[in-house]
Design an enzyme around this catalytic site. Structure first.
Site, PDB file in Angstrom:
ATOM      1  N   LYS A 139       0.821  -1.201   0.000  1.00  0.00           N
ATOM      2  CA  LYS A 139       0.000   0.000   0.000  1.00  0.00           C
ATOM      3  C   LYS A 139       0.871   1.275   0.000  1.00  0.00           C
ATOM      4  CE  LYS A 139      -4.121  -1.880  -0.020  1.00  0.00           C
ATOM      5  NZ  LYS A 139      -4.012  -3.353  -0.026  1.00  0.00           N
TER       6      LYS A 139
HETATM    7  C1  PLP Z   1      -5.361  -4.150   0.576  1.00  0.00           C
HETATM    8  C2  PLP Z   1      -6.823  -3.969   0.615  1.00  0.00           C
HETATM    9  C3  PLP Z   1      -7.622  -4.393   1.690  1.00  0.00           C
HETATM   10  C4  PLP Z   1      -7.131  -5.283   2.802  1.00  0.00           C
HETATM   11  O1  PLP Z   1      -5.978  -4.979   3.382  1.00  0.00           O
HETATM   12  P1  PLP Z   1      -5.010  -6.050   4.083  1.00  0.00           P
HETATM   13  O2  PLP Z   1      -4.221  -5.157   4.981  1.00  0.00           O
HETATM   14  O3  PLP Z   1      -4.176  -6.689   3.027  1.00  0.00           O
HETATM   15  O4  PLP Z   1      -5.865  -7.001   4.841  1.00  0.00           O
HETATM   16  C5  PLP Z   1      -8.968  -4.084   1.681  1.00  0.00           C
HETATM   17  N1  PLP Z   1      -9.516  -3.401   0.666  1.00  0.00           N
HETATM   18  C6  PLP Z   1      -8.791  -2.985  -0.384  1.00  0.00           C
HETATM   19  C7  PLP Z   1      -9.461  -2.199  -1.461  1.00  0.00           C
HETATM   20  C8  PLP Z   1      -7.440  -3.270  -0.457  1.00  0.00           C
HETATM   21  O5  PLP Z   1      -6.735  -2.886  -1.529  1.00  0.00           O
END
Ligand code: PLP
Length: 397
Positions: free
Chosen positions: A186
């Site tokens: 992210k």
């Molecule tokens: C990455 C992501 C999540 C979940 O995040 P994690 O930390 O990997 O559990 C939820 N929604 C979206 C749109 C994402 O891109």
């Protein structure tokens, strides 16, 4: 979404603070920790940056969605409206609570179509969950009007659009609750982590308790705390929170670089006849983590995607049939493959996803290509990439 591209001395310094004290847990051990409260510090700084009263840090973005839903009182049989284009965490978090995911079409914003949302509302609907995919947002104004009219909770999944805004407000802060992921890919990362933001005092208190086994966090003796309701363990560790603190400092710099690189690519593609761009709702500003565009037909889009990869252009995504961000890739969900039984509410209320008509979503997704925006590119690399993308796409269409 490049947090890992700029991991450096700042992150090491924060993690070392924690390692030197040896208190890896966010609660208790007051005497040993030499006043290091990384998770608390992150929560205060993040709430401030997002312009909300409260932030609750948790162990992942999926945990953030689960905790946010639970904090708003969503449980067995409650229907949550979500889009066909998203990450699997959307339905995972809903199903984890025994609630029912109701999938509806997206439009040319690549997020929830407000008309489709309104049509899907039933007496059991409790929540609308827009997912701001690939750096840009849903029409939050239209969704808020619908939620207010029907008494529904608006929960924004801003995991892929941190730093974007709508009507001047940071994404995630516009609805009743907003969720973020700080996983490794992210825009900013904790390694693993997530966050819930809200201005609702009751939801914030619920989130605080729920993510730590229902502990009320009153007093200084953890063993003597009371538990007003059942919870779970979605806590973040001090080590992960420490990494996030250093990354949060870098957020605005990252957004600036993303915008510069995005703009170079967009200007190049704008000149290609037949290329159009994803619609950003009026009042919105993207976080520029992806450049999303449409080509005229599905066949041409698939050809262009293949040609881009053959020309060495990396990080261009065609979500429609080769990725699990779209309903086509969720064979396990469509056929309800789970290790244990689902509750009768889920069995009775869920759509048959193999036969539901999502042709409106297909019409957009089959023509969408998304280019990731990296911040490690030099200006020359971005300009070269823009030139190659422009020429490859022009030669295909
Ligand atoms: C990455 C992501 C999540 C979940 O995040 P994690 O930390 O990997 O559990 C939820 N929604 C979206 C749109 C994402 O891109």
């Amino acid at each position: 979404m490049p947090g890992f591209e700029i991991f450096g001395a700042e992150e090491r310094k924060q993690v070392n603070d924690v390692l030197e004290m040896g208190v890896l847990m966010r609660y208790g051990f007051d005497g040993m920790r030499n006043n290091h409260w990384k998770a608390k510090e992150f929560e205060l700084a993040f709430a401030k940056r997002m312009g909300t009263e409260y932030c609750q840090l948790v162990s992942s973005g999926t945990a953030a969605l689960t905790v946010a839903l639970a904090s708003a009182g969503i449980g067995a049989g409650d229907e949550v409206i979500m889009p066909t284009f998203t990450f699997v965490a959307s339905f995972e978090s809903i199903l984890a609570l025994g609630a029912v995911p109701i999938l509806v079409d997206i439009d040319d914003t690549l997020t929830l179509d407000p008309k489709a949302v309104e049509e899907a509302i039933t007496p059991k609907t409790k929540c609308v969950m827009p997912v701001h995919m690939c750096g840009s947002m849903a029409n939050l104004r239209a969704l808020k009007v619908i939620c207010e009219k029907h008494g529904l909770i608006l929960l924004e999944d801003a995991c892929q659009a941190i730093g974007g805004t709508f009507e001047g407000k940071p994404l995630g802060s516009y609805g009743d609750l907003g969720c973020f992921s700080f996983d490794y890919v992210k825009t900013i990362t904790c390694g693993e982590g997530g966050g819930v933001i809200t201005n609702n005092e009751r939801y914030a208190l619920h989130a605080d308790h729920y993510q730590d086994h229902g502990h009320d966090h009153v007093g200084k003796d953890r063993g003597a705390e009371t538990h007003p309701f059942l919870g779970y363990n979605f806590r973040i560790s001090e080590l992960n929170a420490a990494v996030g603190l250093a990354q949060l400092e870098k957020l605005d710099g990252i957004l600036k670089m993303q915008k510069e690189n995005y703009t170079i690519l967009r200007e190049a593609l704008q000149s290609v006849e037949g290329v159009t761009f994803r619609r950003v709702p009026e009042g919105g500003e993207e976080n520029y983590s992806f450049l999303n565009f449409f080509l005229p037909t599905e066949v041409l889009t698939q050809k262009a995607h293949k040609a881009l990869s053959e020309a060495g252009v990396d990080a261009c995504f065609y979500w429609y049939n080769n990725n699990w961000h779209y309903i086509n890739g969720w064979e396990h969900l469509r056929n309800l493959k789970s290790l244990g039984n689902f509750s009768s509410e889920v069995k009775n209320q869920m759509q048959d996803l193999n036969t539901t008509d999502f042709s409106k979503s297909d019409a957009w997704m089959s023509r969408t290509i998304s280019s990731l925006i990296k911040i490690g590119w030099t200006e020359k690399q971005v300009r070269d990439r823009a030139e190659v993308m422009k020429n490859v796409i022009a030669s295909v269409i």
